[in-house]
Design a protein around this motif. Structure first.
Motif, mmCIF file in Angstrom:
data_model
loop_
_atom_site.group_PDB
_atom_site.id
_atom_site.type_symbol
_atom_site.label_atom_id
_atom_site.label_comp_id
_atom_site.label_asym_id
_atom_site.label_seq_id
_atom_site.Cartn_x
_atom_site.Cartn_y
_atom_site.Cartn_z
ATOM 1 N N ALA A 67 -42.587 8.872 23.108
ATOM 2 C CA ALA A 67 -41.495 9.751 23.529
ATOM 3 C C ALA A 67 -41.946 11.193 23.702
ATOM 4 O O ALA A 67 -42.645 11.748 22.852
ATOM 5 N N ALA A 68 -41.513 11.788 24.809
ATOM 6 C CA ALA A 68 -41.628 13.235 24.942
ATOM 7 C C ALA A 68 -40.602 13.922 24.064
ATOM 8 O O ALA A 68 -40.853 14.984 23.493
ATOM 9 N N GLU A 69 -39.418 13.300 23.941
ATOM 10 C CA GLU A 69 -38.357 13.771 23.049
ATOM 11 C C GLU A 69 -37.568 12.567 22.578
ATOM 12 O O GLU A 69 -37.422 11.578 23.295
ATOM 13 N N ILE A 70 -37.041 12.673 21.366
ATOM 14 C CA ILE A 70 -36.151 11.645 20.837
ATOM 15 C C ILE A 70 -35.098 12.325 19.981
ATOM 16 O O ILE A 70 -35.394 13.292 19.269
ATOM 17 N N THR A 71 -33.872 11.867 20.077
ATOM 18 C CA THR A 71 -32.814 12.458 19.275
ATOM 19 C C THR A 71 -31.859 11.381 18.812
ATOM 20 O O THR A 71 -31.583 10.425 19.541
ATOM 21 N N GLU A 72 -31.384 11.511 17.577
ATOM 22 C CA GLU A 72 -30.389 10.590 17.055
ATOM 23 C C GLU A 72 -29.012 10.987 17.576
ATOM 24 O O GLU A 72 -28.671 12.162 17.643
ATOM 25 N N GLN A 73 -28.217 9.983 17.925
ATOM 26 C CA GLN A 73 -26.881 10.222 18.443
ATOM 27 C C GLN A 73 -25.793 9.727 17.499
ATOM 28 O O GLN A 73 -24.621 9.702 17.854
ATOM 29 N N GLY A 74 -26.161 9.281 16.292
ATOM 30 C CA GLY A 74 -25.186 8.737 15.374
ATOM 31 C C GLY A 74 -24.617 7.440 15.922
ATOM 32 O O GLY A 74 -25.219 6.773 16.758
ATOM 33 N N SER A 75 -23.449 7.083 15.473
ATOM 34 C CA SER A 75 -22.810 5.866 15.970
ATOM 35 C C SER A 75 -21.874 6.153 17.129
ATOM 36 O O SER A 75 -21.151 5.280 17.582
ATOM 37 N N GLN A 76 -21.898 7.402 17.623
ATOM 38 C CA GLN A 76 -21.027 7.776 18.724
ATOM 39 C C GLN A 76 -21.681 7.466 20.062
ATOM 40 O O GLN A 76 -22.905 7.430 20.186
ATOM 41 N N ASP A 77 -20.859 7.248 21.077
ATOM 42 C CA ASP A 77 -21.362 7.027 22.418
ATOM 43 C C ASP A 77 -22.004 8.302 22.951
ATOM 44 O O ASP A 77 -21.628 9.411 22.588
ATOM 45 N N ILE A 78 -22.959 8.123 23.865
ATOM 46 C CA ILE A 78 -23.610 9.248 24.502
ATOM 47 C C ILE A 78 -22.801 9.679 25.720
ATOM 48 O O ILE A 78 -22.450 8.869 26.560
ATOM 49 N N ASP A 79 -22.512 10.949 25.810
ATOM 50 C CA ASP A 79 -21.650 11.459 26.859
ATOM 51 C C ASP A 79 -22.398 11.577 28.181
ATOM 52 O O ASP A 79 -23.520 12.043 28.234
ATOM 53 N N ILE A 80 -21.762 11.111 29.244
ATOM 54 C CA ILE A 80 -22.301 11.268 30.593
ATOM 55 C C ILE A 80 -21.254 11.996 31.412
ATOM 56 O O ILE A 80 -20.479 11.386 32.146
ATOM 57 N N GLY A 81 -21.198 13.276 31.216
ATOM 58 C CA GLY A 81 -20.297 14.067 32.033
ATOM 59 C C GLY A 81 -18.838 13.756 31.852
ATOM 60 O O GLY A 81 -18.078 13.684 32.812
ATOM 61 N N GLY A 82 -18.390 13.525 30.628
ATOM 62 C CA GLY A 82 -16.972 13.348 30.400
ATOM 63 C C GLY A 82 -16.602 11.983 29.867
ATOM 64 O O GLY A 82 -15.573 11.831 29.221
ATOM 65 N N LEU A 83 -17.416 10.964 30.132
ATOM 66 C CA LEU A 83 -17.206 9.636 29.581
ATOM 67 C C LEU A 83 -18.488 9.180 28.904
ATOM 68 O O LEU A 83 -19.571 9.653 29.207
ATOM 69 N N SER A 84 -18.334 8.197 28.007
ATOM 70 C CA SER A 84 -19.510 7.651 27.357
ATOM 71 C C SER A 84 -20.168 6.618 28.250
ATOM 72 O O SER A 84 -19.571 6.092 29.179
ATOM 73 N N ASP A 85 -21.444 6.309 27.942
ATOM 74 C CA ASP A 85 -22.125 5.290 28.733
ATOM 75 C C ASP A 85 -21.466 3.929 28.584
ATOM 76 O O ASP A 85 -21.507 3.104 29.479
ATOM 77 N N ARG A 86 -20.818 3.665 27.445
ATOM 78 C CA ARG A 86 -20.152 2.373 27.270
ATOM 79 C C ARG A 86 -18.833 2.296 28.019
ATOM 80 O O ARG A 86 -18.309 1.224 28.260
ATOM 81 N N GLU A 87 -18.266 3.445 28.380
ATOM 82 C CA GLU A 87 -17.030 3.439 29.165
ATOM 83 C C GLU A 87 -17.309 3.257 30.650
ATOM 84 O O GLU A 87 -16.425 2.929 31.417
ATOM 85 N N ILE A 88 -18.552 3.513 31.053
ATOM 86 C CA ILE A 88 -18.902 3.418 32.457
ATOM 87 C C ILE A 88 -19.451 2.030 32.718
ATOM 88 O O ILE A 88 -20.567 1.708 32.337
ATOM 89 N N LYS A 89 -18.671 1.177 33.308
ATOM 90 C CA LYS A 89 -19.038 -0.223 33.478
ATOM 91 C C LYS A 89 -19.790 -0.419 34.786
ATOM 92 O O LYS A 89 -19.650 0.331 35.743
#
Length: 312
Positions: free
Chosen positions: A216-238
């Motif tokens: 990895a050039a970078e790595i970050t923990e996101q907790g148990s929350q979804d990662i935001d993609i401009g207003g919605l989480s990646d799991r909300e974007i089907k």
């Protein structure tokens, strides 16, 4: 534009607007760009995205930073979630297309709109040119992947009951204890089990992170929350075309996790790696299969949303 975009009360009318998808280094071609600075794919509501060129020293002059934009007369808020999802998918498709032409893009959040035409975009790039160009150079040749670490907590507890000496000692005492003592022993048993769960969770997170970090050039923990993609989480974007699974890992879909209460999301990571490291990253994740019921989710490549700076 579609009927809803014309009537949705949440949209805001603007004068000579420019919707911005991302910023690119136009001097780094991964493939031959379409003619006329077009991106070659439909944008939000069927718009035709193109490049607005800008330079740091003179406003309005051509330079290596390009803003991928389309002309608009309103913003893209919507009260209907399905409409927002579709627009974000369109946003994502354009950013991916720009990345296939100009190397790794610097993505902007969904619904970033400037008023005042190309000149307003060029002025903004001019004012923030050093930060933008530095970010493009840092992100060049890398993409974001997302890892979810999931386990079957009940499976781990069943194993712990059989192997942990302290749990076995408490259990032996409970079999012959009176009611009051049994109550206290039950509390001890639950505390010990909770401690073992916490220790094992932390251990799995540490081992996974240590395994992935060399790539990895970078790595970050996101907790148990979804990662935001401009207003919605990646799991909300089907239906995201960028979603992939590791070849050998046991993958656990969100639907399955919701149906199986034994499955628990321990941690989510965002990882920025070179474009050719996906197979190696997947291989590193293989080792977590069947480790106390552990599985992983693995999606990507994504533009580096998590690692993109806030401009300005």
């Amino acid at each position: 534009m579609g009927d809803e975009s014309q009537t949705d009360a949440r949209s805001t009318n603007i004068d000579n607007g420019r919707y911005i998808y991302c910023l690119v280094d136009t001097g780094s071609h991964m493939s031959e760009p379409p003619s006329g600075d077009e991106i070659g794919t439909d944008g939000i509501e069927g718009a035709s995205p193109s490049i607005v060129h800008a330079k740091g020293d003179v406003i309005g002059s051509s330079g290596r930073v390009g803003a991928v934009v389309h002309s608009c007369t309103q913003t893209y808020e919507a009260s209907n979630l399905a409409t927002v999802q579709q627009r974000i998918l369109s946003h994502q498709r354009v950013v991916d297309a720009a990345g296939s032409i100009y190397d790794t893009p610097l993505p902007l959040r969904f619904n970033t709109v400037f008023e005042g035409g190309d000149q307003s975009v060029q002025a903004w790039v001019h004012d923030n040119y050093d930060q933008i160009y530095s970010a493009l150079m840092t992100l060049a040749g890398t993409w974001e992947y997302r890892i979810g670490l999931v386990w079957d907590a009940n499976r781990f507890e069943s194993l712990a009951v059989k192997t942990d000496e302290e749990l076995q000692r408490i259990e032996d005492q409970r079999t012959s204890a009176n009611e009051g003592t049994a109550f206290l022993l039950n509390k001890q048993y639950k505390r010990r089990l909770a401690t073992l769960r916490s220790e094992r969770r932390n251990e799995l997170i540490e081992v996974l992170q240590t395994s992935v970090e060399p790539l990895a050039a970078e790595i970050t923990e996101q907790g148990s929350q979804d990662i935001d993609i401009g207003g919605l989480s990646d799991r909300e974007i089907k239906g995201n075309d960028g979603e992939t699974d590791t070849s050998d890992c046991e993958t656990t879909s969100d639907t399955k996790r919701n149906e199986d209460e034994d499955k628990e999301l321990i941690e989510r990571f965002a990882v920025r790696v070179s474009a050719d490291a996906e197979a190696a990253l997947g291989s590193r994740l293989d080792e977590f299969v069947d480790r106390d019921g552990v599985s992983v989710t693995f999606t990507g490549p994504w533009p580096p949303y998590t690692f993109a700076p806030n401009i300005g």
